[in-house]
Design a protein around this motif. Sequence first.
Motif, PDB file in Angstrom:
ATOM      1  N   ILE A 134      68.040   9.044 -61.290  1.00 15.51           N
ATOM      2  CA  ILE A 134      67.758   7.884 -60.448  1.00 15.51           C
ATOM      3  C   ILE A 134      68.727   7.805 -59.275  1.00 15.51           C
ATOM      4  O   ILE A 134      68.360   7.399 -58.171  1.00 15.51           O
ATOM      5  CB  ILE A 134      67.768   6.571 -61.273  1.00 15.51           C
ATOM      6  N   ALA A 135      69.983   8.208 -59.485  1.00 13.22           N
ATOM      7  CA  ALA A 135      70.951   8.167 -58.390  1.00 13.22           C
ATOM      8  C   ALA A 135      70.607   9.198 -57.323  1.00 13.22           C
ATOM      9  O   ALA A 135      70.803   8.967 -56.132  1.00 13.22           O
ATOM     10  CB  ALA A 135      72.360   8.411 -58.918  1.00 13.22           C
ATOM     11  N   GLY A 136      70.089  10.338 -57.767  1.00 17.83           N
ATOM     12  CA  GLY A 136      69.763  11.381 -56.808  1.00 17.83           C
ATOM     13  C   GLY A 136      68.548  11.078 -55.963  1.00 17.83           C
ATOM     14  O   GLY A 136      68.576  11.202 -54.741  1.00 17.83           O
ATOM     15  N   SER A 137      67.461  10.646 -56.597  1.00 18.36           N
ATOM     16  CA  SER A 137      66.196  10.507 -55.864  1.00 18.36           C
ATOM     17  C   SER A 137      65.651   9.086 -55.823  1.00 18.36           C
ATOM     18  O   SER A 137      64.610   8.842 -55.238  1.00 18.36           O
ATOM     19  CB  SER A 137      65.128  11.393 -56.511  1.00 18.36           C
ATOM     20  N   ARG A 138      66.311   8.129 -56.466  1.00 14.32           N
ATOM     21  CA  ARG A 138      65.855   6.731 -56.553  1.00 14.32           C
ATOM     22  C   ARG A 138      64.476   6.605 -57.210  1.00 14.32           C
ATOM     23  O   ARG A 138      63.709   5.714 -56.912  1.00 14.32           O
ATOM     24  CB  ARG A 138      65.795   6.070 -55.173  1.00 14.32           C
ATOM     25  N   GLY A 139      64.140   7.552 -58.076  1.00 14.71           N
ATOM     26  CA  GLY A 139      62.876   7.473 -58.800  1.00 14.71           C
ATOM     27  C   GLY A 139      61.691   8.072 -58.077  1.00 14.71           C
ATOM     28  O   GLY A 139      60.565   8.017 -58.573  1.00 14.71           O
ATOM     29  N   HIS A 140      61.919   8.644 -56.898  1.00 19.79           N
ATOM     30  CA  HIS A 140      60.825   9.276 -56.163  1.00 19.79           C
ATOM     31  C   HIS A 140      60.592  10.699 -56.688  1.00 19.79           C
ATOM     32  O   HIS A 140      61.455  11.287 -57.342  1.00 19.79           O
ATOM     33  CB  HIS A 140      61.132   9.290 -54.672  1.00 19.79           C
ATOM     34  N   HIS A 141      59.424  11.226 -56.380  1.00 18.46           N
ATOM     35  CA  HIS A 141      59.053  12.539 -56.905  1.00 18.46           C
ATOM     36  C   HIS A 141      59.922  13.620 -56.273  1.00 18.46           C
ATOM     37  O   HIS A 141      60.047  13.709 -55.051  1.00 18.46           O
ATOM     38  CB  HIS A 141      57.586  12.828 -56.632  1.00 18.46           C
ATOM     39  N   ILE A 142      60.528  14.446 -57.113  1.00 20.70           N
ATOM     40  CA  ILE A 142      61.374  15.544 -56.655  1.00 20.70           C
ATOM     41  C   ILE A 142      60.548  16.831 -56.644  1.00 20.70           C
ATOM     42  O   ILE A 142      59.925  17.190 -57.647  1.00 20.70           O
ATOM     43  CB  ILE A 142      62.594  15.715 -57.574  1.00 20.70           C
ATOM     44  N   ALA A 143      60.536  17.521 -55.520  1.00 18.44           N
ATOM     45  CA  ALA A 143      59.830  18.801 -55.404  1.00 18.44           C
ATOM     46  C   ALA A 143      60.845  19.866 -55.023  1.00 18.44           C
ATOM     47  O   ALA A 143      61.413  19.825 -53.925  1.00 18.44           O
ATOM     48  CB  ALA A 143      58.725  18.711 -54.358  1.00 18.44           C
ATOM     49  N   ILE A 144      61.094  20.798 -55.927  1.00 16.57           N
ATOM     50  CA  ILE A 144      62.092  21.839 -55.716  1.00 16.57           C
ATOM     51  C   ILE A 144      61.375  23.188 -55.693  1.00 16.57           C
ATOM     52  O   ILE A 144      60.690  23.547 -56.654  1.00 16.57           O
ATOM     53  CB  ILE A 144      63.144  21.825 -56.850  1.00 16.57           C
ATOM     54  N   GLY A 145      61.511  23.935 -54.602  1.00 16.12           N
ATOM     55  CA  GLY A 145      60.845  25.229 -54.564  1.00 16.12           C
ATOM     56  C   GLY A 145      60.785  25.835 -53.185  1.00 16.12           C
ATOM     57  O   GLY A 145      61.456  25.398 -52.242  1.00 16.12           O
ATOM     58  N   THR A 146      59.940  26.838 -53.049  1.00 15.69           N
ATOM     59  CA  THR A 146      59.747  27.531 -51.779  1.00 15.69           C
ATOM     60  C   THR A 146      58.856  26.691 -50.868  1.00 15.69           C
ATOM     61  O   THR A 146      58.196  25.748 -51.324  1.00 15.69           O
ATOM     62  CB  THR A 146      59.063  28.881 -52.018  1.00 15.69           C
ATOM     63  N   PRO A 147      58.804  27.014 -49.574  1.00  7.73           N
ATOM     64  CA  PRO A 147      57.899  26.290 -48.683  1.00  7.73           C
ATOM     65  C   PRO A 147      56.452  26.293 -49.179  1.00  7.73           C
ATOM     66  O   PRO A 147      55.755  25.274 -49.077  1.00  7.73           O
ATOM     67  CB  PRO A 147      58.042  27.044 -47.360  1.00  7.73           C
TER      68      PRO A 147
END
Length: 440
Positions: free
Chosen positions: A356-369
């Motif tokens: 929650i501290a990192g993204s405030r509960g928003h969707h995290i998308a980690i990857g290539t373009p």
Amino acid sequence: MTKKNVKLGVFLAGTGHHVASWRHPHAIPNATMNLNYFKNLAQTAEKGLFDLLFLADSLSVSTDSHPNILTRFEPLTLLSYLSAFTSKIGLIATASTTYEEPFHVARKFASLDHISAGRVGWNVVTTSLSSTASNFNQTKHLEHSERYKRATEFVEVVKELWDSWEDDTLVINKETGQFIDESKFHEINHKGDFFSVRGPLNVCRSPQGQPVIVQAGSSSAGQILAAKHAEIVFTAQENKNDAIKFYQHLKGQMPTYHRDQTSLNIMPGLFPIVGATEKEAQEKYETLQELIVPEIGLSILGRYFGEVDFANIPLDTPFVDIKLPEQVDGIQSKHDLIIKRATNEHMTLRQAYQWIAGSRGHHIAIGTPTQIADKIEDWVASGAADGFNIMPALLPDSLNDFVQFVIPELQERGIFRTQYESNTLRGNLGLKNPVNQFEK
């Protein structure tokens, strides 16, 4: 099937949306009060053909506030500056319906819409922090339902004031001496539960007819306000299925208020971490996560749960074992979102605060373009969103990555513009100028 064009905003917040971004070696120490820095960010976003810039705001701070919040420009003042260095991108500023007055808000946003030649939107918020009351000569913060009742009337008054001038009210005939057409210049004479406002506004009708109305609350009361008035909704949706349900439920309420569903763009927050490879993107994310100070992460988590003191609880405690209030007088939708995900994924307290501290509960998308573009295309095609409010983790790096690598992927797929369609925010969003309610 015709592909749907993606709408994109960018959330500008100091050194980045990640709570520990300010500790990163690439972060600029004085970013929050650096005009040249914000000018460069705005121009990068416009180069990337984003629909809009978004500035959040708060009216109360304390020693444990995010550094991006502790000191920052008043949003309309900053956007006035940025409007001189951009020409197409929309400019969204936050203003509170709990601690401002309708006439002031109507005047400020109408003025900036003229200054920017029709690129402004108002993010309507009710202010969730109870500590704000003491900064405004109040001893008690309005509770949630009352804040939304006030907000609904507030927005209605502002829209009436914006309509108090019809499009051709100004005559300015030097020969006859007629400056205005008095039949098109209206007192609104509003009298309601919270406000008594005569009008008219002392700013003529703006280039867009009215600035775009934006709303960011996802509670039941927030959704009703959005269904009645919003043209953009920012929302925190952690997974696609929940986003689809939210999208359908909110848009399903619009016919009740005689509104076409295409007149509202739902844009969840997206927290993208872009790398040349998936491994590189994950390493970027982990680097930021490791910079979170536990005390700060716990404090941020605690804001969504009222009086719970997480600092006294062992970090490896399962989150489901912590006694939590079922209702809070704050951001109820975020409170519910945290409980749901932390329970479903069997998070510990440590994992919950880091998330929650990192993204405030928003969707995290980690990857290539390609992977980031896949997710954006999938959510929009699935009816989970009309677009996204991009929340760069680290500025300017994350925004540069998105513009350089993800935008071309979206353009190649034919789902994002290759040039701006209009000079106004409404034009680029595909929204019509509203009909003046006083026109006969």
